[in-house]
Design a protein around this motif. Structure first.
Motif, PDB file in Angstrom:
ATOM      1  N   PRO A  96       0.785  -1.236   0.000  1.00  0.00           N
ATOM      2  CA  PRO A  96       0.000   0.000   0.000  1.00  0.00           C
ATOM      3  C   PRO A  96       0.813   1.279   0.000  1.00  0.00           C
ATOM      4  O   PRO A  96       0.464   2.237  -0.662  1.00  0.00           O
ATOM      5  N   HIS A  97       1.921   1.328   0.768  1.00  0.00           N
ATOM      6  CA  HIS A  97       2.609   2.599   0.929  1.00  0.00           C
ATOM      7  C   HIS A  97       3.780   2.790  -0.019  1.00  0.00           C
ATOM      8  O   HIS A  97       3.998   3.882  -0.501  1.00  0.00           O
ATOM      9  N   VAL A 160       1.218  22.280   1.863  1.00  0.00           N
ATOM     10  CA  VAL A 160       2.592  21.780   1.791  1.00  0.00           C
ATOM     11  C   VAL A 160       3.146  21.534   3.192  1.00  0.00           C
ATOM     12  O   VAL A 160       3.713  20.468   3.483  1.00  0.00           O
ATOM     13  N   LEU A 161       2.988  22.499   4.074  1.00  0.00           N
ATOM     14  CA  LEU A 161       3.539  22.375   5.427  1.00  0.00           C
ATOM     15  C   LEU A 161       2.859  21.262   6.217  1.00  0.00           C
ATOM     16  O   LEU A 161       3.507  20.565   7.014  1.00  0.00           O
ATOM     17  N   ALA A 162       1.562  21.058   5.974  1.00  0.00           N
ATOM     18  CA  ALA A 162       0.854  19.977   6.672  1.00  0.00           C
ATOM     19  C   ALA A 162       1.398  18.609   6.245  1.00  0.00           C
ATOM     20  O   ALA A 162       1.626  17.726   7.093  1.00  0.00           O
ATOM     21  N   ALA A 163       1.622  18.438   4.944  1.00  0.00           N
ATOM     22  CA  ALA A 163       2.165  17.170   4.446  1.00  0.00           C
ATOM     23  C   ALA A 163       3.583  16.952   4.969  1.00  0.00           C
ATOM     24  O   ALA A 163       3.953  15.833   5.353  1.00  0.00           O
ATOM     25  N   ALA A 164       4.381  18.020   5.014  1.00  0.00           N
ATOM     26  CA  ALA A 164       5.749  17.908   5.501  1.00  0.00           C
ATOM     27  C   ALA A 164       5.778  17.560   6.988  1.00  0.00           C
ATOM     28  O   ALA A 164       6.606  16.749   7.438  1.00  0.00           O
ATOM     29  N   GLU A 165       4.884  18.156   7.748  1.00  0.00           N
ATOM     30  CA  GLU A 165       4.839  17.887   9.193  1.00  0.00           C
ATOM     31  C   GLU A 165       4.432  16.438   9.467  1.00  0.00           C
ATOM     32  O   GLU A 165       4.979  15.794  10.380  1.00  0.00           O
ATOM     33  N   GLU A 166       3.480  15.917   8.688  1.00  0.00           N
ATOM     34  CA  GLU A 166       3.089  14.515   8.849  1.00  0.00           C
ATOM     35  C   GLU A 166       4.262  13.586   8.566  1.00  0.00           C
ATOM     36  O   GLU A 166       4.480  12.587   9.261  1.00  0.00           O
ATOM     37  N   SER A 167       5.045  13.906   7.540  1.00  0.00           N
ATOM     38  CA  SER A 167       6.215  13.106   7.212  1.00  0.00           C
ATOM     39  C   SER A 167       7.259  13.195   8.322  1.00  0.00           C
ATOM     40  O   SER A 167       7.875  12.185   8.710  1.00  0.00           O
ATOM     41  N   THR A 168       7.459  14.391   8.849  1.00  0.00           N
ATOM     42  CA  THR A 168       8.413  14.581   9.956  1.00  0.00           C
ATOM     43  C   THR A 168       8.028  13.715  11.157  1.00  0.00           C
ATOM     44  O   THR A 168       8.883  13.076  11.786  1.00  0.00           O
ATOM     45  N   LYS A 169       6.752  13.664  11.463  1.00  0.00           N
ATOM     46  CA  LYS A 169       6.278  12.845  12.585  1.00  0.00           C
ATOM     47  C   LYS A 169       6.525  11.363  12.330  1.00  0.00           C
ATOM     48  O   LYS A 169       6.871  10.617  13.262  1.00  0.00           O
ATOM     49  N   ARG A 170       6.358  10.939  11.077  1.00  0.00           N
ATOM     50  CA  ARG A 170       6.602   9.527  10.761  1.00  0.00           C
ATOM     51  C   ARG A 170       8.076   9.173  10.986  1.00  0.00           C
ATOM     52  O   ARG A 170       8.396   8.110  11.531  1.00  0.00           O
ATOM     53  N   LYS A 175       8.624   5.389  11.609  1.00  0.00           N
ATOM     54  CA  LYS A 175       7.643   4.748  10.730  1.00  0.00           C
ATOM     55  C   LYS A 175       7.609   5.383   9.339  1.00  0.00           C
ATOM     56  O   LYS A 175       6.551   5.500   8.722  1.00  0.00           O
ATOM     57  N   ALA A 176       8.765   5.801   8.852  1.00  0.00           N
ATOM     58  CA  ALA A 176       8.822   6.371   7.498  1.00  0.00           C
ATOM     59  C   ALA A 176       8.349   5.344   6.481  1.00  0.00           C
ATOM     60  O   ALA A 176       8.584   4.138   6.642  1.00  0.00           O
ATOM     61  N   ARG A 177       7.696   5.817   5.430  1.00  0.00           N
ATOM     62  CA  ARG A 177       7.112   4.921   4.428  1.00  0.00           C
ATOM     63  C   ARG A 177       8.116   4.404   3.405  1.00  0.00           C
ATOM     64  O   ARG A 177       7.767   3.610   2.548  1.00  0.00           O
ATOM     65  N   GLY A 178       9.339   4.878   3.472  1.00  0.00           N
ATOM     66  CA  GLY A 178      10.341   4.443   2.510  1.00  0.00           C
ATOM     67  C   GLY A 178      11.172   5.620   2.025  1.00  0.00           C
ATOM     68  O   GLY A 178      11.114   6.717   2.582  1.00  0.00           O
ATOM     69  N   TRP A 220       2.548   8.858  -5.555  1.00  0.00           N
ATOM     70  CA  TRP A 220       3.665   9.591  -4.948  1.00  0.00           C
ATOM     71  C   TRP A 220       3.294  10.051  -3.536  1.00  0.00           C
ATOM     72  O   TRP A 220       4.105   9.954  -2.609  1.00  0.00           O
ATOM     73  N   GLU A 221       2.072  10.558  -3.381  1.00  0.00           N
ATOM     74  CA  GLU A 221       1.634  11.027  -2.057  1.00  0.00           C
ATOM     75  C   GLU A 221       1.592   9.869  -1.062  1.00  0.00           C
ATOM     76  O   GLU A 221       2.018  10.010   0.094  1.00  0.00           O
ATOM     77  N   GLU A 222       1.089   8.723  -1.495  1.00  0.00           N
ATOM     78  CA  GLU A 222       1.002   7.565  -0.603  1.00  0.00           C
ATOM     79  C   GLU A 222       2.388   7.073  -0.192  1.00  0.00           C
ATOM     80  O   GLU A 222       2.549   6.480   0.886  1.00  0.00           O
ATOM     81  N   ALA A 223       3.389   7.303  -1.048  1.00  0.00           N
ATOM     82  CA  ALA A 223       4.766   6.932  -0.715  1.00  0.00           C
ATOM     83  C   ALA A 223       5.416   7.977   0.196  1.00  0.00           C
ATOM     84  O   ALA A 223       6.568   7.799   0.604  1.00  0.00           O
TER      85      ALA A 223
END
Length: 592
Positions: A96-97, A160-170, A175-178, A220-223
């Motif tokens: 999935p990711h 943009v900042l919301a997506a970046a912050e979610e990635s930072t938390k992962r 739990k980074a997606r790859g 790309w977003e799911e990754a």
């Protein structure tokens, strides 16, 4: 059923009959269309939109009637060049990711001098950097730089900042997606992106009212990729300069006196300038490969139908595809594998297998086919760089063989007629369009049903001849320069950027080699192989070499591209180099 059909069709759905085309002679003939700029262009655009006889005359002057003189009765028209590989393990599925075939192992190393996807990923994992810091640095950089800002049409800072912050938390949670998680990218305005308008580089609005995101962008977003926004493009994708008087024209990062190429010019600019390691482009007549070549990048035009943009309607359904532009081969391959995840709701994409390295047939000879009169139509400085690269490939074990392709000038006209007809059919309102596009859309609407059918018969002839070549020489790559000239000089400077330009002669010359893959549906790749001195300014202009493979054989192109990348960058500034306005985004983000 012929021997060719019997031996090949079980592995590929929709494979053309392998039939050699007529023996014809290739000769490049410069166009005789008037070159228009400034006030004459504005007057001509208005006249073409309002006086019916004018686009009819221009249609005839373009040479489209020449197809009527050819004997095409033995060929059925082919409206869709999709050919689908069927020799794959249907049990292989993407997770999935990461959206990748589990057989694929990412290669983090890159021979180019640019930052790669893996550079960002490893910096995030080590805690040296966060996706949020990168996003903030890029947003500030773009807003404060007119040059960089010209590559963008729409950025929604909060998104943009919301997506970046979610990635930072992962990353902080382990739990980074790859590899792709938190990596900054951007997409051409030809696709839909949630929250953004889709205007195709024009003043018109083509946004899907459902506020959707195109399938390949979703992948790309799911990754985990952080999408900065929508990138500039040539208005309606209708030329290969990215001269856009409506939305602004990004200039070539290697030399601002040259165009980036188009229509994915914003994508090429942003990648070449170092803002992103990879961007999304679209290609209906070289629109990924031309700007990639002009800006010293790697660009992949996939097999027709492999990558889904659903639910976004294609500008040119039988010629256009979506694909990646990258600063290095590792990222081109990685981004392609994610965005090529089959879309179960798309009639074409759903039938393709997930792309996998196992699809490359290693036991075959490595062959590069060259039709010499066609290849030699390029300018001397382009030929010199391309021949040097060919010598390297031969030293690697690639065999160069002579091939023949019939009716190439006529085929290019058939492609031009087809894509103009497809795009002009969907454009019912010419108001607000640039004068050059008012002319092109008006001309495209002049194509009769019988002439359109002739163009599709020509498509069948060419596809059948390609099938003949691929059957005769398994694993064949057809090699040409990407463009016959090193870049496109902005000859009248700021005046051309303000009003636009209509130069059908240069446009057709620019597309001498790229159109065939679009018209026949084959995958093709461009790689940088050298640089040429500029007509104006200090920066040298990159030169691209192109390979076109059999339907479904992107893996052969990736292998070929990786070999060429290592060679091109090994020689340093002699062959390759980053542009002067290249930005070290990782360093910029670290400094805050």
């Amino acid at each position: 059923m012929s021997e060719a059909q019997t031996s090949i069709k079980p592995a590929l759905y929709g494979y053309p009959e392998a039939k050699e085309g007529p023996k014809t002679t290739y000769k490049y003939t410069p166009g005789s269309n008037p070159v228009l700029r400034g006030m004459p262009l504005a007057i001509a655009g208005s006249a073409a939109a309002n006086i019916g006889i004018i686009p009819s005359i221009l249609w005839g002057n373009a040479g489209f009637k020449s197809l009527r003189k050819l004997k095409l009765d033995d060929y059925e028209p082919s409206y869709d060049p999709t050919v689908i590989p069927r020799d794959h393990d249907s049990s292989v599925r993407a997770s999935p990711h990461n959206s990748l075939n589990p057989l694929y192992k990412a290669e983090p190393k890159s021979a180019s001098g640019y930052h790669s996807v893996s550079d960002y990923h490893f910096a995030y994992e080590a805690g040296h950097l966060t996706p949020t810091a990168v996003a903030k640095a890029l947003l500030d950089l773009i807003s404060n730089s007119p040059g960089h800002k010209s590559a963008f049409l729409d950025i929604i800072k909060g998104q943009v900042l919301a997506a970046a912050e979610e990635s930072t938390k992962r990353y902080q949670a382990g739990k980074a997606r790859g590899l792709f998680d938190g990596v900054p990218v951007a997409v051409k305005d030809e696709v839909d992106l949630h929250g953004h308008k889709r205007c195709l580089g024009s003043n018109q609005d083509f946004t899907d009212p459902r506020d959707v995101t195109s399938w390949c962008v979703q992948k790309w977003e799911e990754a985990g990729a952080v999408i900065l926004g929508k990138l500039n493009m040539h208005e309606l994708g209708l030329d290969t300069t990215n001269n856009n008087p409506t939305k602004g024209t990004p200039l070539n990062p290697h030399n601002p006196h040259y165009y980036t190429g188009g229509s994915s010019g914003g994508s090429a600019y942003a990648t070449s300038a170092g803002l992103f390691p990879v961007t999304l482009g679209a290609d209906g007549g070289g629109s990924i490969r031309v700007p990639s070549a002009y800006c010293g990048l790697y660009g992949l035009k996939p097999s027709h139908g492999r990558i889904s943009g659903s639910p976004t309607a294609s500008l040119a359904s039988s010629c256009g595809v979506l694909g990646p532009i990258a600063s290095n081969m590792a990222d081109l391959e990685f981004a392609y594998r994610i965005m090529a995840t089959p879309d179960p709701d798309d009639a074409r994409s759903s039938l393709f297998p997930p792309p996998s390295p196992t699809a490359s047939r290693k036991c075959e000879k490595k062959m590069m086919g060259i039709y010499k009169p066609y290849f030699d139509a390029a300018d001397p400085n382009v030929l010199n760089a391309c021949h040097e690269a060919l010598s390297y490939y031969q030293a690697l074990g690639y065999q160069v063989i002579d091939i023949h392709m019939p009716y190439l000038p006529e085929g290019q006209l058939a492609h031009a007629m087809t894509i103009l007809s497809e795009i002009s059919t969907d454009i019912t309102n010419l108001s607000g369009l640039s004068p050059a596009n008012k002319i092109l859309i008006s001309v495209g609407k002049q194509t009769s049903a019988s002439d359109f059918l002739l163009a599709q018969k020509m498509r069948s002839l060419l596809m059948q001849h390609l099938a003949f070549l691929f059957k005769q020489h398994p694993g064949l790559l057809i090699i040409t320069p990407t463009t016959p000239s090193a870049g496109w000089h902005i000859s009248s400077g700021a005046a051309d950027l303000k009003c636009g330009i209509s130069d059908a002669n240069m446009s057709m010359k620019n597309m001498t080699y790229v159109w065939l893959a679009n018209f026949c549906g084959c995958p093709a790749i461009t790689i940088p192989v050298g640089r040429a001195n500029a007509k104006e300014g200090e920066g040298k202009i990159p030169i691209g070499l192109m390979a076109m493979a059999e339907w479904g054989r992107e893996e052969d192109l990736i292998e070929w591209g990786r070999s060429g990348e290592e060679w091109a960058w090994k020689a340093g500034e002699k062959r390759m180099g980053k542009p002067e306005n290249w930005v070290d985004v990782i360093d910029l983000a670290k400094r805050g």
